[in-house]
Design a protein around this motif. Structure first.
Motif: not given
Length: 75
Positions: A24-32
Motif C-alpha cells: 500500500t505504501f508503494i502505491k501511495n509513494l508512486a502517486g506523489t
C-alpha cells in the motif's frame, strides 16, 4: 530453539501485515509528485528493508509451521 505452532502463526501474520502495509505504501509513494529526490530514496530504502524483513519472518514462520505439523502427528 523450538517454535510452536502459535509462534509460527504470529511470524506469518507479521510477515503478511508487513507485506500488505508496504505494498500500500508503494502505491501511495508512486502517486506523489514534486518531492525532493532524497524523499524517494529514503522511502524506497525503507520499503526494501521492510519487505526483506517480511520475507525472512515469513520464511521462519512457514518452516516453524511445517516443523510443528511433523511433531504433532501421532501414530
Amino acid at each position: 530453539m523450538k517454535l510452536e505452532r502459535k509462534h509460527a502463526l504470529v511470524l506469518i501474520g507479521i510477515a503478511v501485515w508487513n507485506l500488505v502495509t508496504y505494498v500500500t505504501f508503494i502505491k501511495n509513494l508512486a502517486g506523489t509528485e514534486g518531492r525532493p529526490t532524497g524523499y524517494y530514496v529514503a522511502h524506497t530504502v525503507l520499503i526494501i528493508v521492510n519487505l526483506l524483513i517480511a520475507g525472512v519472518l515469513g520464511s521462519w514462520g512457514f518452516r516453524a509451521y511445517k516443523a510443528s505439523r511433523r511433531t504433532d502427528v501421532k501414530v
